[in-house]
Scaffold this motif. Sequence first.
Motif: not given
Length: 192
Positions: A167-169, A171-176, A165
């Motif tokens: 790691n996913l968070e 990566m999501r922050e970096r994408l945003m 979770d």
Amino acid sequence: MAGVQVMPAVGAVDVGLGRRWVAAASGSGAGIFVGDSRRRSRRPAACSVRLRQCRGRRGGLAIVCNLGGTYEDDFSDVDKQLMNYFTYKAVRTVMTQLYEMNPPSYRWFYNFVAVNKPTEGKFFLRALVKERQELAERVMITRLHLYGKWIKKCDHAKMYEKISDENLELMRERLMETVIWPTDDTSSEKIG
């Protein structure tokens, strides 16, 4: 090569806490660091540093730092970190107990901990055994007890889920951060 950092043999090298100058000694091919030793950064424990002969105009030596791991690792470094961490936790627990029940021993132990690093478990316990064996035995027993307590409470599936979770968070922050969102100005333009 992944995980390998090669620095030039001659010139300024930024190591994070300021500049260091690397100069090749004439004839010998050996490099030296010149700078304030108090500001010299420490390299990570997992970093194996060796000198490699540089190919180029000036020759000389360069620092090669291999930080990359492989999937074939046996995770002995993780075992060591866990042992060191439980030693540290045991020292804190014993210090709390001594503070409440035996203030003179607490003062001695506090001074001992200030000089020796409890995060380096094996070396710390060796030094403590030489000074006060009864305290060393108490720390070792407490360390084993804390590990037993942790192993009963540790839910490996839950830990795996937490890591996944996080790691996913991340990566999501970096994408945003990297996505360029369209502004309202472009959609409200009139055609014609």
